[in-house]
Design a protein around this motif. Structure first.
Motif, PDB file in Angstrom:
ATOM      1  N   ASP A 105      58.527  48.343  30.887  1.00 12.76           N
ATOM      2  CA  ASP A 105      57.657  49.129  31.757  1.00 12.76           C
ATOM      3  C   ASP A 105      56.908  48.193  32.707  1.00 12.76           C
ATOM      4  OD1 ASP A 105      56.276  51.231  32.871  1.00 12.76           O
ATOM      5  OD2 ASP A 105      54.808  51.361  31.257  1.00 12.76           O
ATOM      6  N   THR A 106      57.667  47.612  33.663  1.00 12.71           N
ATOM      7  CA  THR A 106      57.088  46.697  34.635  1.00 12.71           C
ATOM      8  C   THR A 106      57.086  47.356  36.006  1.00 12.71           C
ATOM      9  OG1 THR A 106      59.244  45.685  35.045  1.00 12.71           O
ATOM     10  CG2 THR A 106      57.840  44.644  33.369  1.00 12.71           C
ATOM     11  N   ARG A 107      56.384  46.739  36.930  1.00 16.55           N
ATOM     12  CA  ARG A 107      56.291  47.280  38.286  1.00 16.55           C
ATOM     13  C   ARG A 107      56.223  46.096  39.247  1.00 16.55           C
ATOM     14  NH1 ARG A 107      51.686  51.601  40.143  1.00 16.55           N
ATOM     15  NH2 ARG A 107      52.688  52.216  42.080  1.00 16.55           N
ATOM     16  N   SER A 108      56.870  46.214  40.386  1.00 14.04           N
ATOM     17  CA  SER A 108      56.847  45.102  41.331  1.00 14.04           C
ATOM     18  C   SER A 108      55.424  44.883  41.841  1.00 14.04           C
ATOM     19  CB  SER A 108      57.805  45.348  42.499  1.00 14.04           C
ATOM     20  OG  SER A 108      57.212  46.143  43.487  1.00 14.04           O
ATOM     21  N   THR A 109      55.096  43.630  42.049  1.00 12.06           N
ATOM     22  CA  THR A 109      53.766  43.283  42.548  1.00 12.06           C
ATOM     23  C   THR A 109      53.507  43.958  43.884  1.00 12.06           C
ATOM     24  OG1 THR A 109      53.843  41.175  41.391  1.00 12.06           O
ATOM     25  CG2 THR A 109      52.282  41.351  43.210  1.00 12.06           C
ATOM     26  N   ALA A 110      54.505  43.975  44.750  1.00 14.79           N
ATOM     27  CA  ALA A 110      54.336  44.617  46.057  1.00 14.79           C
ATOM     28  C   ALA A 110      53.991  46.089  45.888  1.00 14.79           C
ATOM     29  CB  ALA A 110      55.594  44.456  46.894  1.00 14.79           C
ATOM     30  N   ASP A 111      54.668  46.797  44.980  1.00 17.19           N
ATOM     31  CA  ASP A 111      54.370  48.212  44.761  1.00 17.19           C
ATOM     32  C   ASP A 111      52.962  48.410  44.209  1.00 17.19           C
ATOM     33  OD1 ASP A 111      56.751  49.120  45.795  1.00 17.19           O
ATOM     34  OD2 ASP A 111      57.717  49.374  43.843  1.00 17.19           O
ATOM     35  N   VAL A 112      52.506  47.507  43.341  1.00 11.46           N
ATOM     36  CA  VAL A 112      51.137  47.592  42.813  1.00 11.46           C
ATOM     37  C   VAL A 112      50.128  47.446  43.946  1.00 11.46           C
ATOM     38  CG1 VAL A 112      49.417  46.458  41.338  1.00 11.46           C
ATOM     39  CG2 VAL A 112      51.740  46.817  40.491  1.00 11.46           C
ATOM     40  N   LEU A 113      50.340  46.449  44.798  1.00 12.34           N
ATOM     41  CA  LEU A 113      49.399  46.218  45.896  1.00 12.34           C
ATOM     42  C   LEU A 113      49.434  47.350  46.920  1.00 12.34           C
ATOM     43  CD1 LEU A 113      49.861  42.376  46.375  1.00 12.34           C
ATOM     44  CD2 LEU A 113      48.052  43.586  45.131  1.00 12.34           C
ATOM     45  N   ALA A 115      50.186  50.513  46.261  1.00 17.41           N
ATOM     46  CA  ALA A 115      49.507  51.653  45.626  1.00 17.41           C
ATOM     47  C   ALA A 115      47.993  51.456  45.649  1.00 17.41           C
ATOM     48  CB  ALA A 115      50.004  51.836  44.191  1.00 17.41           C
ATOM     49  N   LEU A 116      47.545  50.233  45.431  1.00 18.40           N
ATOM     50  CA  LEU A 116      46.122  49.928  45.497  1.00 18.40           C
ATOM     51  C   LEU A 116      45.584  50.170  46.901  1.00 18.40           C
ATOM     52  CD1 LEU A 116      43.568  48.807  44.142  1.00 18.40           C
ATOM     53  CD2 LEU A 116      44.385  46.514  44.712  1.00 18.40           C
ATOM     54  N   ALA A 117      46.314  49.725  47.918  1.00 17.78           N
ATOM     55  CA  ALA A 117      45.901  49.950  49.305  1.00 17.78           C
ATOM     56  C   ALA A 117      45.832  51.439  49.611  1.00 17.78           C
ATOM     57  CB  ALA A 117      46.874  49.262  50.263  1.00 17.78           C
ATOM     58  N   ASP A 118      46.805  52.196  49.113  1.00 13.29           N
ATOM     59  CA  ASP A 118      46.809  53.645  49.319  1.00 13.29           C
ATOM     60  C   ASP A 118      45.585  54.288  48.672  1.00 13.29           C
ATOM     61  OD1 ASP A 118      48.172  56.092  50.238  1.00 13.29           O
ATOM     62  OD2 ASP A 118      48.397  56.497  48.083  1.00 13.29           O
ATOM     63  N   ALA A 119      45.243  53.856  47.462  1.00 11.90           N
ATOM     64  CA  ALA A 119      44.093  54.416  46.757  1.00 11.90           C
ATOM     65  C   ALA A 119      42.778  54.041  47.441  1.00 11.90           C
ATOM     66  CB  ALA A 119      44.080  53.942  45.303  1.00 11.90           C
ATOM     67  N   LEU A 120      42.702  52.830  47.997  1.00 12.74           N
ATOM     68  CA  LEU A 120      41.477  52.412  48.682  1.00 12.74           C
ATOM     69  C   LEU A 120      41.294  53.138  50.003  1.00 12.74           C
ATOM     70  CD1 LEU A 120      41.560  48.565  48.010  1.00 12.74           C
ATOM     71  CD2 LEU A 120      39.949  50.229  47.054  1.00 12.74           C
ATOM     72  N   GLY A 121      42.403  53.452  50.684  1.00 19.09           N
ATOM     73  CA  GLY A 121      42.331  54.166  51.951  1.00 19.09           C
ATOM     74  C   GLY A 121      41.735  53.327  53.070  1.00 19.09           C
ATOM     75  N   GLY A 122      41.366  54.001  54.138  1.00 20.68           N
ATOM     76  CA  GLY A 122      40.711  53.350  55.262  1.00 20.68           C
ATOM     77  C   GLY A 122      41.526  52.240  55.889  1.00 20.68           C
ATOM     78  N   GLU A 123      40.834  51.142  56.252  1.00 25.09           N
ATOM     79  CA  GLU A 123      41.473  50.014  56.934  1.00 25.09           C
ATOM     80  C   GLU A 123      42.535  49.345  56.076  1.00 25.09           C
ATOM     81  OE1 GLU A 123      38.784  47.147  58.616  1.00 25.09           O
ATOM     82  OE2 GLU A 123      37.388  48.715  59.241  1.00 25.09           O
ATOM     83  N   VAL A 124      42.307  49.313  54.769  1.00 24.79           N
ATOM     84  CA  VAL A 124      43.284  48.671  53.886  1.00 24.79           C
ATOM     85  C   VAL A 124      44.586  49.453  53.904  1.00 24.79           C
ATOM     86  CG1 VAL A 124      43.770  47.941  51.518  1.00 24.79           C
ATOM     87  CG2 VAL A 124      41.454  47.732  52.431  1.00 24.79           C
ATOM     88  N   LYS A 125      44.499  50.762  53.820  1.00 23.06           N
ATOM     89  CA  LYS A 125      45.706  51.591  53.854  1.00 23.06           C
ATOM     90  C   LYS A 125      46.398  51.492  55.218  1.00 23.06           C
ATOM     91  CE  LYS A 125      47.575  56.149  53.287  1.00 23.06           C
ATOM     92  NZ  LYS A 125      47.649  57.257  52.406  1.00 23.06           N
ATOM     93  N   GLN A 126      45.611  51.399  56.287  1.00 19.59           N
ATOM     94  CA  GLN A 126      46.208  51.250  57.615  1.00 19.59           C
ATOM     95  C   GLN A 126      46.932  49.916  57.753  1.00 19.59           C
ATOM     96  OE1 GLN A 126      43.068  51.880  60.434  1.00 19.59           O
ATOM     97  NE2 GLN A 126      42.955  54.076  60.056  1.00 19.59           N
ATOM     98  N   ALA A 127      46.398  48.881  57.139  1.00 14.61           N
ATOM     99  CA  ALA A 127      47.027  47.564  57.209  1.00 14.61           C
ATOM    100  C   ALA A 127      48.297  47.495  56.364  1.00 14.61           C
ATOM    101  CB  ALA A 127      46.046  46.488  56.758  1.00 14.61           C
ATOM    102  N   LEU A 128      48.361  48.289  55.301  1.00 20.03           N
ATOM    103  CA  LEU A 128      49.513  48.314  54.389  1.00 20.03           C
ATOM    104  C   LEU A 128      49.995  49.758  54.220  1.00 20.03           C
ATOM    105  CD1 LEU A 128      48.014  45.897  51.711  1.00 20.03           C
ATOM    106  CD2 LEU A 128      49.746  45.335  53.423  1.00 20.03           C
ATOM    107  N   PRO A 129      50.627  50.333  55.259  1.00 22.44           N
ATOM    108  CA  PRO A 129      50.936  51.768  55.241  1.00 22.44           C
ATOM    109  C   PRO A 129      52.200  52.173  54.487  1.00 22.44           C
ATOM    110  CG  PRO A 129      51.655  50.813  57.307  1.00 22.44           C
ATOM    111  CD  PRO A 129      50.974  49.711  56.530  1.00 22.44           C
TER     112      PRO A 129
END
Length: 190
Positions: A105-113, A115-129
């Motif tokens: 039950d592993t997950r790629s680091t890129a997918d974790v980051l 998903a984190l950007a998506d959850a944070l929203g705002g500028e972070v989500k815009q930078a990592l859409p």
């Protein structure tokens, strides 16, 4: 896409200095085991001062053992990615693609980051859409031309048709850390 050079040792020393002055509150470590690999005990001592260390290593090693959170990444055979060689006679991007499903039950680091950007929203989500790592790779490869994605997967990468030789640029060597030399035993002189 561009090739990434290894970080000079001065950057490790700078990071340790920033940790020691309380400037680093969260540290993500991915694909490295610097506590074991670097002859620099100050790094292990500094890691203990970081309030929150996250390890994305796929195995528990010396660095991961000091982490507060372990989020194991896929192994190489389970992962997407790319590699840009430092030396090639033409622009080249080698494909990394999974050959097996994740065993655990592993997950790629890129997918974790992402998903984190998506959850944070705002500028972070815009930078990592991107919704996931594969979408990111597809978009980056689209900049090389139409239809690159299928060729990238089928051929194991992308490269320019014609060689584009460049004059090599010398790498600047980082100074080695000071090492305390053990005295040689009379039975085994150096």
């Amino acid at each position: 896409f561009r090739a990434l050079l290894p970080s000079p040792f001065a950057q490790v020393q700078e990071l340790v200095g920033r940790i020691q002055t309380g400037q680093v509150q969260v540290l993500f470590i991915h694909g490295l085991n610097p506590v074991f690999e670097l002859p620099y005990p100050e790094l292990a001592e500094a890691l203990a001062q970081v309030p929150y260390v996250v390890s994305f290593n796929s195995a528990v090693d010396e660095t991961a053992a000091q982490a507060d959170l372990l989020l194991p990444d896929h192994t190489n055979l389970e992962s997407w990615g790319y590699h840009v060689p430092l030396l090639a006679d033409r622009p080249t991007v080698s494909a990394l693609q999974p050959v097996t499903r994740p065993l655990y039950d592993t997950r790629s680091t890129a997918d974790v980051l992402l998903a984190l950007a998506d959850a944070l929203g705002g500028e972070v989500k815009q930078a990592l859409p991107w919704p996931n790592e594969v979408a990111f790779l597809q978009e980056q490869l689209a900049a090389l031309g139409a239809g690159i994605w299928s060729g990238f997967r089928r051929q194991g990468g992308w490269w320019a048709e014609q060689p584009q030789p460049e004059s090599p640029t010398p790498l600047t060597a980082a100074p080695a850390p000071p090492l305390a030399l053990a005295s040689a035993s009379p039975d085994y002189p150096l």
